[in-house]
Design a protein around this motif. Sequence first.
Motif, PDB file in Angstrom:
ATOM      1  N   ILE A 108       9.373   8.298   3.071  1.00 28.54           N
ATOM      2  CA  ILE A 108       8.523   7.105   2.978  1.00 28.54           C
ATOM      3  C   ILE A 108       7.041   7.454   3.079  1.00 28.54           C
ATOM      4  O   ILE A 108       6.197   6.624   2.753  1.00 28.54           O
ATOM      5  CB  ILE A 108       8.892   6.055   4.061  1.00 28.54           C
ATOM      6  CG1 ILE A 108       8.657   6.610   5.464  1.00 28.54           C
ATOM      7  CG2 ILE A 108      10.321   5.588   3.888  1.00 28.54           C
ATOM      8  CD1 ILE A 108       8.912   5.599   6.555  1.00 28.54           C
ATOM      9  N   THR A 109       6.731   8.677   3.521  1.00 24.56           N
ATOM     10  CA  THR A 109       5.337   9.123   3.488  1.00 24.56           C
ATOM     11  C   THR A 109       5.054   9.925   2.220  1.00 24.56           C
ATOM     12  O   THR A 109       4.015  10.576   2.109  1.00 24.56           O
ATOM     13  CB  THR A 109       4.993   9.966   4.738  1.00 24.56           C
ATOM     14  OG1 THR A 109       5.942  11.026   4.884  1.00 24.56           O
ATOM     15  CG2 THR A 109       5.002   9.099   5.983  1.00 24.56           C
ATOM     16  N   ARG A 110       5.997   9.881   1.286  1.00 26.19           N
ATOM     17  CA  ARG A 110       5.850  10.434  -0.060  1.00 26.19           C
ATOM     18  C   ARG A 110       5.655  11.946  -0.081  1.00 26.19           C
ATOM     19  O   ARG A 110       5.065  12.489  -0.998  1.00 26.19           O
ATOM     20  CB  ARG A 110       4.720   9.734  -0.799  1.00 26.19           C
ATOM     21  CG  ARG A 110       4.916   8.228  -0.924  1.00 26.19           C
ATOM     22  CD  ARG A 110       4.044   7.651  -2.022  1.00 26.19           C
ATOM     23  NE  ARG A 110       2.643   7.924  -1.854  1.00 26.19           N
ATOM     24  CZ  ARG A 110       1.791   7.137  -1.201  1.00 26.19           C
ATOM     25  NH1 ARG A 110       2.239   6.027  -0.630  1.00 26.19           N
ATOM     26  NH2 ARG A 110       0.521   7.443  -1.118  1.00 26.19           N
ATOM     27  N   ALA A 114       4.930   1.257   9.964  1.00 26.24           N
ATOM     28  CA  ALA A 114       3.711   1.624  10.685  1.00 26.24           C
ATOM     29  C   ALA A 114       3.544   3.137  10.749  1.00 26.24           C
ATOM     30  O   ALA A 114       2.425   3.658  10.602  1.00 26.24           O
ATOM     31  CB  ALA A 114       3.742   1.035  12.095  1.00 26.24           C
ATOM     32  N   ALA A 115       4.641   3.868  10.974  1.00 27.70           N
ATOM     33  CA  ALA A 115       4.560   5.328  11.028  1.00 27.70           C
ATOM     34  C   ALA A 115       4.082   5.895   9.700  1.00 27.70           C
ATOM     35  O   ALA A 115       3.242   6.805   9.662  1.00 27.70           O
ATOM     36  CB  ALA A 115       5.922   5.909  11.393  1.00 27.70           C
ATOM     37  N   ALA A 116       4.601   5.351   8.602  1.00 27.08           N
ATOM     38  CA  ALA A 116       4.187   5.820   7.284  1.00 27.08           C
ATOM     39  C   ALA A 116       2.718   5.525   7.028  1.00 27.08           C
ATOM     40  O   ALA A 116       1.974   6.371   6.513  1.00 27.08           O
ATOM     41  CB  ALA A 116       5.052   5.162   6.210  1.00 27.08           C
ATOM     42  N   ARG A 117       2.272   4.343   7.401  1.00 25.27           N
ATOM     43  CA  ARG A 117       0.873   3.969   7.177  1.00 25.27           C
ATOM     44  C   ARG A 117      -0.057   4.846   8.020  1.00 25.27           C
ATOM     45  O   ARG A 117      -1.118   5.273   7.549  1.00 25.27           O
ATOM     46  CB  ARG A 117       0.667   2.501   7.530  1.00 25.27           C
ATOM     47  CG  ARG A 117      -0.555   1.857   6.884  1.00 25.27           C
ATOM     48  CD  ARG A 117      -0.463   0.345   6.950  1.00 25.27           C
ATOM     49  NE  ARG A 117      -1.483  -0.269   6.100  1.00 25.27           N
ATOM     50  CZ  ARG A 117      -2.592  -0.848   6.557  1.00 25.27           C
ATOM     51  NH1 ARG A 117      -2.820  -0.853   7.850  1.00 25.27           N
ATOM     52  NH2 ARG A 117      -3.463  -1.393   5.734  1.00 25.27           N
ATOM     53  N   ALA A 118       0.331   5.124   9.265  1.00 29.16           N
ATOM     54  CA  ALA A 118      -0.482   6.001  10.106  1.00 29.16           C
ATOM     55  C   ALA A 118      -0.568   7.399   9.503  1.00 29.16           C
ATOM     56  O   ALA A 118      -1.642   8.011   9.465  1.00 29.16           O
ATOM     57  CB  ALA A 118       0.104   6.061  11.516  1.00 29.16           C
ATOM     58  N   SER A 119       0.566   7.906   9.019  1.00 28.44           N
ATOM     59  CA  SER A 119       0.577   9.241   8.423  1.00 28.44           C
ATOM     60  C   SER A 119      -0.290   9.307   7.182  1.00 28.44           C
ATOM     61  O   SER A 119      -1.058  10.256   6.993  1.00 28.44           O
ATOM     62  CB  SER A 119       2.016   9.644   8.082  1.00 28.44           C
ATOM     63  OG  SER A 119       2.054  10.893   7.441  1.00 28.44           O
ATOM     64  N   GLU A 171       0.819  -1.211   0.000  1.00 27.99           N
ATOM     65  CA  GLU A 171       0.000   0.000   0.000  1.00 27.99           C
ATOM     66  C   GLU A 171       0.852   1.259   0.000  1.00 27.99           C
ATOM     67  O   GLU A 171       0.502   2.263  -0.631  1.00 27.99           O
ATOM     68  CB  GLU A 171      -0.931   0.004   1.211  1.00 27.99           C
ATOM     69  CG  GLU A 171      -2.088  -0.962   1.109  1.00 27.99           C
ATOM     70  CD  GLU A 171      -2.993  -0.890   2.320  1.00 27.99           C
ATOM     71  OE1 GLU A 171      -4.165  -1.264   2.179  1.00 27.99           O
ATOM     72  OE2 GLU A 171      -2.528  -0.459   3.389  1.00 27.99           O
ATOM     73  N   LEU A 172       1.986   1.208   0.685  1.00 25.10           N
ATOM     74  CA  LEU A 172       2.838   2.386   0.744  1.00 25.10           C
ATOM     75  C   LEU A 172       3.457   2.711  -0.607  1.00 25.10           C
ATOM     76  O   LEU A 172       3.914   3.834  -0.830  1.00 25.10           O
ATOM     77  CB  LEU A 172       3.946   2.173   1.787  1.00 25.10           C
ATOM     78  CG  LEU A 172       3.488   2.014   3.235  1.00 25.10           C
ATOM     79  CD1 LEU A 172       4.692   1.817   4.141  1.00 25.10           C
ATOM     80  CD2 LEU A 172       2.671   3.202   3.687  1.00 25.10           C
TER      81      LEU A 172
END
Length: 483
Positions: free
Chosen positions: A228-230, A317-322, A19-20
């Motif tokens: 990583i959060t694009r 996990a941090a990226a997915r939460a963001s 997903e990321l």
Amino acid sequence: MESPTDMSFPHVLVTSCRELLTLAPRVPFGHERSREPRRPGRVALVGGLLLALSLGLWVLWTHLGRRDMWHMLDLSVYHDAAHAFRDGDAIYTENYGKWNDNKLPFIYPPLSGLLFYILLPLGFAGLKWFMAIVNLLSLFAVVWSAWGMLGYRRGLGRFGVSATTFAVVLWLEPVEWTLVWGQINLLLLALIVLDLGLPDSRRYKGIGVGIAAGLKLTPAIFIVYLLITRRFRAAAVAGGAFLGTILVGLAAAPTASVYYWSHLASISGKVNDKLSVGTLNNQSVQGMFTRMLGDGGAASALWFLLCLLVGALGLVAAARASLRGHELVGVVITGGLSLIVSPISWSHHWVWVVPAFVLLAHTALTRARPLWWWLTGTFFVFFAAWPMRLNVYGDWDGSRTLQPWGLIWLAPRDEGRERHWTPIEFVLGNGYLFAGIALTLILVWRILRDRTPLPTLAEPVAEPSTPDPDPDPDPVSSGSVRH
């Protein structure tokens, strides 16, 4: 063929990584919900009174115990080292300040040396006041921005909530010792949290992260977080700002800068010559393994493996939460990782407990369940600074002055005493590290087990113009997030 109900951890992890990489649009964080407490005027009045009371008590304690509460030893190192900033590589080859009849090395990047060089005209007495005020303002800025990430709009209500939070977190042990030592931890925390709390549309977002990395290298992990959060533009701004701090240092003190960047490993290692990495004060993974096994290859190998595992899971996990709009969760996880994986994380570096406390308090408020209030209270009790008279054995000593000790200091420390801990002392003496790892893994599990798909490019998420009557729960208190 994959089963849509497969909840095995490997499957969830693979799905999360996939997903990321889909370039799905980000869910806007915080600002779309426009939260505000009931009766904001009353909340602001009560919060202001609590802030004034808490700050007054701190001033009184600091004044009465000024010999131990106002010495700002680390600040004296920065101040003394600043005198040698323009004198070649002396700032990194000599030791400064005074600690137990010894002097300590200056190990921060050249930009930090330049900052304190500029402040030399204040003198050490003036610098103490300046740093205390900057740290206190930074603390309020952190809680203000953290509540903003959770959707509280600007106004009296948010001021009241922030002031109340300030009154509480002022008494956390990492905050207290940052003030006692004259450290820059709260300033760095404010630069990062204020920066990441800006809307992603701001062209200058990332500058705060880059400057923080230029003052002390560990905040550079947030450049990775932005990547990583694009948020590639913000990551580029942060990287450019960090590079700019290097160039500024080169221009201001070329010899010292060249020496620092070419001897980075040896400069960092100078701390261990004065204070063992295995001392209780170092609440990092490497500190724990050094206390268990001593200095050597085994401790370093275990540190690397555990940090690789926790770091990889934490960043995913941090990226997915963001990406799901829970920015404060992502920031807290990443900040916790910076402490866990760093070779040295003194107890006063753990100021990341401040935004973590905001996250827990928010969950308790929105969930309205006694369990979350108990967890928030337990978190505060464990990380709080308690006025105690302790010796190096963790025992009460009436001949000592009252100082803001945390519960971890009830374990024996220094001169190798950590090597002889009982099982209870081992758990207590590594308390910050264990609490940080536990909180990180709980957040990781709750985030990665959420099977709700991220939005796709065909289903963009628009920021609503009206408050959401049923805002998304935070993953700290719910494993399922609705969009």
